[in-house]
Scaffold this motif. Structure first.
Motif: not given
Length: 129
Positions: A33-50
Motif C-alpha cells: 500500500l506504500l509507494h516506493e518513495d514513501f516518507r512518514w513524519t511521526a507525531h514525535t517528529g521522527a521521519t521514516f522511509d518505507r
C-alpha cells in the motif's frame, strides 16, 4: 456515484486498508500500500522511509491494535489525493497494556496502474483533550 465520489471512496478504502495492515502487523500488505518513495513524519517528529516505517510497525517495535480514521476529508486532483482525518490509535504499551492516542493525520496518495498507494504522511500533534 460520480467519478469524483468513486475516487474518494477508493482512496478512503486504501487508507483504511493501510490502517488494517498496521493493526494486523502485516508487512506484505503494508508494503504493497506504500509507494516506493514513501516518507512518514511521526507525531514525535521522527521521519521514516518505507523500509523503516514497515519494519518499525510490523516487527514488534510498535504493536498496533487498531487505527480508526474519523471525519476523513479527501481531495482528489487527477492521480493525487490528500486525506485529512482525526485518527485514534490503540497500541500495545511496553507494560503489556494498551495506550490510546488521538491526533490529526494527513496522507498523500498517488494512483499508479489503477491503484492508490500512499506516498507520504504526517501524524500529530497528539491531542491531550
Amino acid at each position: 456515484m460520480s467519478a469524483a465520489d468513486a475516487d474518494r471512496a477508493a482512496v478512503l478504502a486504501a487508507a483504511r486498508a493501510r490502517a488494517d495492515a498496521l493493526a494486523a502487523g502485516d508487512a506484505a500488505a503494508l508494503t504493497g500500500l506504500l509507494h516506493e518513495d514513501f516518507r512518514w513524519t511521526a507525531h514525535t517528529g521522527a521521519t521514516f522511509d518505507r523500509e523503516e516505517y514497515v519494519r518499525r510497525n510490523t516487527d514488534g517495535t510498535t504493536v498496533w491494535r487498531s487505527q480508526d480514521l474519523a471525519d476523513a476529508d479527501i481531495a482528489v486532483v487527477g492521480d493525487t489525493a490528500v486525506v485529512r482525518a482525526e485518527v485514534t490509535d490503540v497500541v500495545e504499551g511496553g507494560d503489556g497494556g494498551s495506550a490510546t492516542f488521538r491526533m490529526p493525520m494527513t496522507q498523500t496518495w498517488v494512483r499508479e496502474g489503477g491503484r492508490w498507494r500512499c506516498l507520504a504522511g504526517h501524524a500529530g500533534p497528539r491531542r491531550t483533550d
